[in-house]
Design a protein around this motif. Structure first.
Motif, PDB file in Angstrom:
ATOM      1  N   PRO A  56       0.796  -1.140   0.141  1.00 57.70           N
ATOM      2  CA  PRO A  56      -0.005   0.014  -0.019  1.00 57.70           C
ATOM      3  C   PRO A  56       0.810   1.329  -0.040  1.00 57.70           C
ATOM      4  O   PRO A  56       2.004   1.363   0.458  1.00 57.70           O
ATOM      5  CB  PRO A  56      -0.690  -0.032   1.425  1.00 57.70           C
ATOM      6  CG  PRO A  56      -0.780  -1.642   1.753  1.00 57.70           C
ATOM      7  CD  PRO A  56       0.522  -1.920   1.327  1.00 57.70           C
ATOM      8  N   ASP A  57       0.145   2.396  -0.408  1.00 59.49           N
ATOM      9  CA  ASP A  57       1.021   3.674  -0.304  1.00 59.49           C
ATOM     10  C   ASP A  57       2.350   3.701  -1.199  1.00 59.49           C
ATOM     11  O   ASP A  57       3.311   4.195  -1.051  1.00 59.49           O
ATOM     12  CB  ASP A  57       1.364   4.117   0.960  1.00 59.49           C
ATOM     13  CG  ASP A  57       0.002   4.823   1.783  1.00 59.49           C
ATOM     14  OD1 ASP A  57      -0.790   5.341   0.787  1.00 59.49           O
ATOM     15  OD2 ASP A  57       0.077   4.985   2.867  1.00 59.49           O
ATOM     16  N   TYR A  58       2.083   2.903  -2.357  1.00 60.71           N
ATOM     17  CA  TYR A  58       3.275   2.926  -3.398  1.00 60.71           C
ATOM     18  C   TYR A  58       4.345   2.490  -2.820  1.00 60.71           C
ATOM     19  O   TYR A  58       5.486   3.142  -3.280  1.00 60.71           O
ATOM     20  CB  TYR A  58       3.158   4.366  -3.973  1.00 60.71           C
ATOM     21  CG  TYR A  58       1.855   5.046  -3.759  1.00 60.71           C
ATOM     22  CD1 TYR A  58       0.673   4.285  -4.411  1.00 60.71           C
ATOM     23  CD2 TYR A  58       1.500   5.985  -2.932  1.00 60.71           C
ATOM     24  CE1 TYR A  58      -0.718   4.710  -4.336  1.00 60.71           C
ATOM     25  CE2 TYR A  58       0.411   6.455  -2.671  1.00 60.71           C
ATOM     26  CZ  TYR A  58      -0.798   5.852  -3.542  1.00 60.71           C
ATOM     27  OH  TYR A  58      -1.976   6.347  -3.149  1.00 60.71           O
ATOM     28  N   ASN A 104      -4.756   2.965  -3.285  1.00 60.79           N
ATOM     29  CA  ASN A 104      -4.566   1.675  -2.651  1.00 60.79           C
ATOM     30  C   ASN A 104      -5.646   0.957  -3.250  1.00 60.79           C
ATOM     31  O   ASN A 104      -6.819   1.196  -2.925  1.00 60.79           O
ATOM     32  CB  ASN A 104      -4.939   1.845  -1.314  1.00 60.79           C
ATOM     33  CG  ASN A 104      -3.855   2.375  -0.308  1.00 60.79           C
ATOM     34  OD1 ASN A 104      -2.558   2.398  -0.769  1.00 60.79           O
ATOM     35  ND2 ASN A 104      -4.085   2.989   0.827  1.00 60.79           N
TER      36      ASN A 104
HETATM   37  C1  NAG Z   1      -3.372   3.151   1.817  1.00 57.15           C
HETATM   38  O1  NAG Z   1      -3.116   2.017   2.787  1.00 57.15           O
HETATM   39  C2  NAG Z   1      -2.251   2.056   4.013  1.00 57.15           C
HETATM   40  C3  NAG Z   1      -2.174   0.819   4.904  1.00 57.15           C
HETATM   41  O2  NAG Z   1      -3.322   0.414   4.919  1.00 57.15           O
HETATM   42  C4  NAG Z   1      -2.816   3.200   4.799  1.00 57.15           C
HETATM   43  O3  NAG Z   1      -2.238   3.667   5.874  1.00 57.15           O
HETATM   44  C5  NAG Z   1      -2.844   4.685   3.947  1.00 57.15           C
HETATM   45  O4  NAG Z   1      -3.601   5.704   4.716  1.00 57.15           O
HETATM   46  C6  NAG Z   1      -3.631   3.937   2.805  1.00 57.15           C
HETATM   47  N1  NAG Z   1      -3.666   5.523   1.723  1.00 57.15           N
HETATM   48  C7  NAG Z   1      -4.736   6.132   1.399  1.00 57.15           C
HETATM   49  C8  NAG Z   1      -4.568   7.111   0.289  1.00 57.15           C
HETATM   50  O5  NAG Z   1      -5.965   5.527   1.426  1.00 57.15           O
END
Ligand code: NAG
Length: 152
Positions: free
Chosen positions: A28-30, A90
């Motif tokens: 997640p988050d690239y 994500n």
């Molecule tokens: C993406 O996933 C991560 C891990 O679950 C989380 O911490 C993060 O806030 C998410 N980012 C977005 C943009 O939703």
């Protein structure tokens, strides 16, 4: 009549030169490992082992994924960022056997692209990209059209 047949997607807001690309990440988050496409992929079978690991992705341009090879059957993926600003989410990837961007790689290239899609997806199937002034006799009835590059 033609206006009923065509639907239009325009990139008239494009002010920057950019390349259409999609990058897929295993965290997640690239984060994690990544792989990037800047090509049209009629058969993604070779990528499947890593495809199922994807947890986030970022894209530029207008990308479409399909549940079968050669851009056929239902659309599984939409990556839409026509203004040169990278769009990220994500998400894991749906089952997808082919993937491509619409039109030419460089969105500043003046072009008209037409598609011989199906009832599943008018933007699927055969794609013909024209950068010259006129074209006819495509050999199929276009079901979709994409314009790039502020062509007049
Ligand atoms: C993406 O996933 C991560 C891990 O679950 C989380 O911490 C993060 O806030 C998410 N980012 C977005 C943009 O939703």
């Amino acid at each position: 009549m033609l206006l009923r047949v065509f639907s239009f997607v325009t990139y008239l807001h494009v002010t920057l030169c950019f390349v259409q690309e999609m990058t897929f990440y295993t965290e997640p988050d690239y984060g994690g490992n990544a792989f990037r496409f800047r090509t049209k992929e009629p058969d993604l079978t070779a990528y499947w082992p890593i495809w199922v690991e994807v947890k986030s992705w970022c894209g530029n341009g207008y990308w479409t994924g399909f549940s079968r090879a050669d851009y056929t059957d239902v659309r599984t993926l939409n990556g839409y960022s026509p203004d040169g600003v990278t769009s990220c989410i994500n998400a894991s990837l749906p089952s997808t056997r082919s993937l491509r961007f619409l039109g030419p790689l460089e969105t500043t290239t003046p072009s008209v692209s037409i598609y011989g899609g199906s009832s599943y997806d008018p933007a699927g199937g055969t794609e013909r990209i024209f950068t010259n002034l006129a074209a006819n006799s495509f050999g199929f009835v276009p079901t979709y059209m994409t314009l790039t590059g502020r062509s007049n």
